[in-house]
Design an enzyme around this catalytic site. Structure first.
Site, mmCIF file in Angstrom:
data_model
loop_
_atom_site.group_PDB
_atom_site.id
_atom_site.type_symbol
_atom_site.label_atom_id
_atom_site.label_comp_id
_atom_site.label_asym_id
_atom_site.label_seq_id
_atom_site.Cartn_x
_atom_site.Cartn_y
_atom_site.Cartn_z
ATOM 1 N N GLU A 26 10.913 0.621 -10.604
ATOM 2 C CA GLU A 26 9.439 0.647 -10.598
ATOM 3 C C GLU A 26 8.871 1.383 -9.397
ATOM 4 O O GLU A 26 7.769 1.941 -9.459
ATOM 5 C CB GLU A 26 8.875 -0.780 -10.645
ATOM 6 C CG GLU A 26 9.102 -1.633 -9.414
ATOM 7 C CD GLU A 26 10.399 -2.422 -9.407
ATOM 8 O OE1 GLU A 26 10.480 -3.424 -8.672
ATOM 9 O OE2 GLU A 26 11.340 -2.024 -10.129
ATOM 10 N N CYS A 62 16.912 -6.012 -11.117
ATOM 11 C CA CYS A 62 17.507 -6.725 -9.983
ATOM 12 C C CYS A 62 17.951 -8.136 -10.401
ATOM 13 O O CYS A 62 18.960 -8.277 -11.082
ATOM 14 C CB CYS A 62 16.548 -6.750 -8.802
ATOM 15 S SG CYS A 62 17.371 -7.141 -7.239
ATOM 16 N N HIS A 82 15.535 -1.191 -8.365
ATOM 17 C CA HIS A 82 14.094 -1.384 -8.579
ATOM 18 C C HIS A 82 13.477 -0.043 -8.984
ATOM 19 O O HIS A 82 12.822 0.623 -8.162
ATOM 20 C CB HIS A 82 13.430 -1.910 -7.308
ATOM 21 C CG HIS A 82 13.701 -3.344 -7.021
ATOM 22 N ND1 HIS A 82 12.915 -4.367 -7.508
ATOM 23 C CD2 HIS A 82 14.690 -3.939 -6.310
ATOM 24 C CE1 HIS A 82 13.393 -5.531 -7.107
ATOM 25 N NE2 HIS A 82 14.474 -5.307 -6.378
ATOM 26 N N ASP A 99 0.826 -1.214 0.000
ATOM 27 C CA ASP A 99 0.000 0.000 0.000
ATOM 28 C C ASP A 99 0.857 1.259 0.000
ATOM 29 O O ASP A 99 0.405 2.318 -0.457
ATOM 30 C CB ASP A 99 -0.944 0.010 1.207
ATOM 31 C CG ASP A 99 -2.289 -0.637 0.890
ATOM 32 O OD1 ASP A 99 -2.783 -0.422 -0.231
ATOM 33 O OD2 ASP A 99 -2.831 -1.357 1.739
ATOM 34 N N THR A 109 -27.805 -2.711 2.870
ATOM 35 C CA THR A 109 -27.055 -1.860 3.796
ATOM 36 C C THR A 109 -26.728 -2.565 5.113
ATOM 37 O O THR A 109 -25.957 -2.044 5.913
ATOM 38 C CB THR A 109 -27.856 -0.590 4.136
ATOM 39 O OG1 THR A 109 -29.052 -0.959 4.856
ATOM 40 C CG2 THR A 109 -28.242 0.157 2.870
ATOM 41 N N LYS A 141 -30.513 5.816 4.340
ATOM 42 C CA LYS A 141 -30.736 4.695 5.267
ATOM 43 C C LYS A 141 -29.485 4.419 6.090
ATOM 44 O O LYS A 141 -29.548 4.203 7.311
ATOM 45 C CB LYS A 141 -31.149 3.452 4.475
ATOM 46 C CG LYS A 141 -31.539 2.270 5.347
ATOM 47 C CD LYS A 141 -32.049 1.114 4.496
ATOM 48 C CE LYS A 141 -32.471 -0.077 5.363
ATOM 49 N NZ LYS A 141 -32.956 -1.206 4.531
#
Length: 544
Positions: free
Chosen positions: A513, A381, A511, A71, A189, A224
């Protein structure tokens, strides 16, 4: 003093808390605020560095060498800020620090407990990132799902944290699932109601509810949820499935999510600047003829294992206005299923990082195909290791050349260990002590593909590896035609290699990326995809 936003999730995992948090971070930064982000993970591993990519996905590495949750990659790509080791911590890391302190006698013989000791340690991490980053707003995503036993100390710490702050300094956002029941022809819900009830039972009242669904969340549904969850209807937002995660900030902005959050925090809604992001999304929706890129790895059954690589290829594709179709190919089965059959349709080949000998021979076969067929190639790598080994075997006259990393696994020693530990690493007993983690400088050689891509003689890229190109064979490899296009400033370490007389063939020890951004494609990925487009277009013209 920084303002704090806590993002929690309910009903099921994988709802997209990270994307929701990242999207809000982008919007708040676009309004001129200094924003940083943090992930608190309830699992007991100290960090994801030793976890299987099949379970956890990729390990994201920060500039300062922290091995963190994937994340963090979303955070960096959305808010365009380099995060640090303070941006991610786990229950395991908290427990480890407490046990070490207890063994030192820091608690003076007292009983060490989850409350207050663990919760205080968690709150300290929340405060520390604000102090060190000098941020106006800190967004903390709490991993796991409300109701999980392991996440309770984190929720309790966040509750205490809000209690200790002035009113308006802390906001809670709860992301929940609003499922569509086909038989009833409506969204339900009740799961959200139960999730918020569970959250409130442990002392936290959400200020906002973000409803994830694959169907429309109508005003009636929002009303609601607001009624049963004691939240203003204006603070119940819909986050319906989008064709791309990069559309989510704009979808939330259309519902005034950012201005509503700022109002709760008592901050002015400065003028927002979303032009670059909107341009990126517009370009992404109008991409031209696709190109086919093979990613030859070993963790291909879980695409999240190569998340940053896939995103970086996508960024480069949007930069050039072309769609990039990524094909994850298992290097372990490549030879069995046929290199030609799998790779002949590809316009570019990328060999990513990894550890261990499994699938390495398949990666070498992919490198050879790219080298001999003039297919654009990018090695990352372990991909550099594969490129050097393949060149040593088939061009430089070193049959069986390999990496000494695999000696123990294979039960033999290669005659030509072209990849090896540096001499000063060999006496270190703790393998973690031999890792190169985080950002390192690289000096680029003039008139190389790498230099053309970066446009700068000195660059910094993030690393996560242990083995290096063996300097014993450096001269022999160079004499055979391998171009060493990047080295460490002291010239002891090989950082990048490439080939002459090839359309585009570059491998890096780093790396890259991790540093790609949606509105700023990474130079190596940008030029690799450009070469793949040229290859694809030339083949297309031949077929006409």
């Amino acid at each position: 003093m920084a303002k704090h936003i806590f993002v929690t999730g309910g009903v099921v995992s994988s709802l997209g808390k990270g994307i929701t948090a990242s999207s809000l971070g982008h919007l708040l930064k676009a309004r001129g605020y200094r924003v940083t982000m943090q992930k608190a993970d309830p699992y007991l591993n100290v960090d994801p560095g030793t976890m299987s990519p099949f379970q956890h996905g990729e390990v994201f590495v920060t500039d300062d060498g922290h091995e963190g949750d994937l994340d963090l990659g979303h955070y960096e790509r959305f808010i365009d800020e380099n995060l640090s080791r303070e941006s991610n911590f786990t229950a395991g890391a908290i427990y480890q620090s407490l046990v070490m302190r207890e063994r030192r006698g820091d608690f003076l013989g007292g009983t060490v407990q989850v409350i207050p000791h663990m919760t205080n340690a968690i709150k300290d991490r929340m405060t520390r990132i604000a102090d060190q980053s000098n941020a106006d707003i800190v967004i903390t995503e709490i991993g796991g799902t409300i109701g999980d036993i392991e996440s309770l100390p984190f929720i309790e710490a966040a509750r205490q944290f809000k209690k200790g702050k002035p009113a308006g300094d802390v906001v809670f956002i709860h992301v929940t699932l609003v499922p569509y029941i086909a038989a009833a022809h409506e969204v339900k819900t009740k799961p959200t109601q139960h999730s918020v009830k569970e959250l409130r039972s442990i002392g936290v009242q959400p200020d906002f509810i973000v409803c994830r669904s694959d169907h429309e969340v109508t005003q009636k549904v929002r009303e609601k949820i607001a009624l049963f969850c004691d939240v203003s209807v204006d603070n119940v937002l819909a986050c319906v499935d989008a064709s791309s995660i990069y559309e989510v900030p704009l979808a939330l902005h259309e519902q005034d999510f950012d201005t509503k959050v700022l109002k709760e925090l008592g901050l002015p809604a400065n003028k927002i600047e979303l032009k670059d992001w909107q341009t990126f999304v517009t370009k992404m929706q109008k991409l031209g003829r696709p190109i086919e890129i093979a990613v030859v790895g070993k963790y291909v059954s879980l695409p999240d294992a190569y998340l940053s690589i896939i995103e970086a290829l996508g960024h480069a594709g949007v930069h050039h206005g072309r769609k990039v179709n990524v094909h994850l190919i298992d290097g372990e089965t490549l030879n069995k299923d046929g290199v030609e059959k799998n790779l002949a349709p590809m316009d570019g080949i990328l060999v990513p990082g990894g550890f261990g000998v499994r699938a390495f021979e398949g990666k070498i076969a992919a490198v050879r195909h790219a080298r001999e067929r003039n297919v654009p190639f990018l090695g990352i790598c372990l991909g550099l290791h594969a490129a050097v080994c393949e060149f040593a075997r088939n061009v430089a006259g070193m049959p069986g050349a390999s990496s000494s990393e695999f000696n123990e696994e294979l039960g033999l020693e290669t005659q030509f260990p072209v990849i090896d530990l540096m001499p000063e690493q060999e006496d270190i007993a703790n393998k973690g002590g031999t890792m190169r983690l985080g950002a390192y400088p690289c000096k680029l050689r003039d008139k190389t593909l790498a230099m053309v891509a970066y446009g700068d003689a000195l660059i910094y890229e993030r690393h996560r590896h242990r083995y290096e190109v063996n300097n014993v064979y450096r001269e022999k490899l160079s004499s055979a035609g391998l171009i060493i296009s990047g080295v460490s400033p002291d010239e002891r370490l090989v950082e990048m290699v490439e080939l002459a007389n090839h359309p585009w063939f570059v491998a890096t020890q780093a790396h890259p990326e991790f540093k790609s951004r949606p509105t700023r494609a990474h130079p190596l990925f940008r030029d690799f995809v450009h070469a793949a487009i040229a290859f694809a277009d030339a083949r297309h013209r031949q077929q006409l």
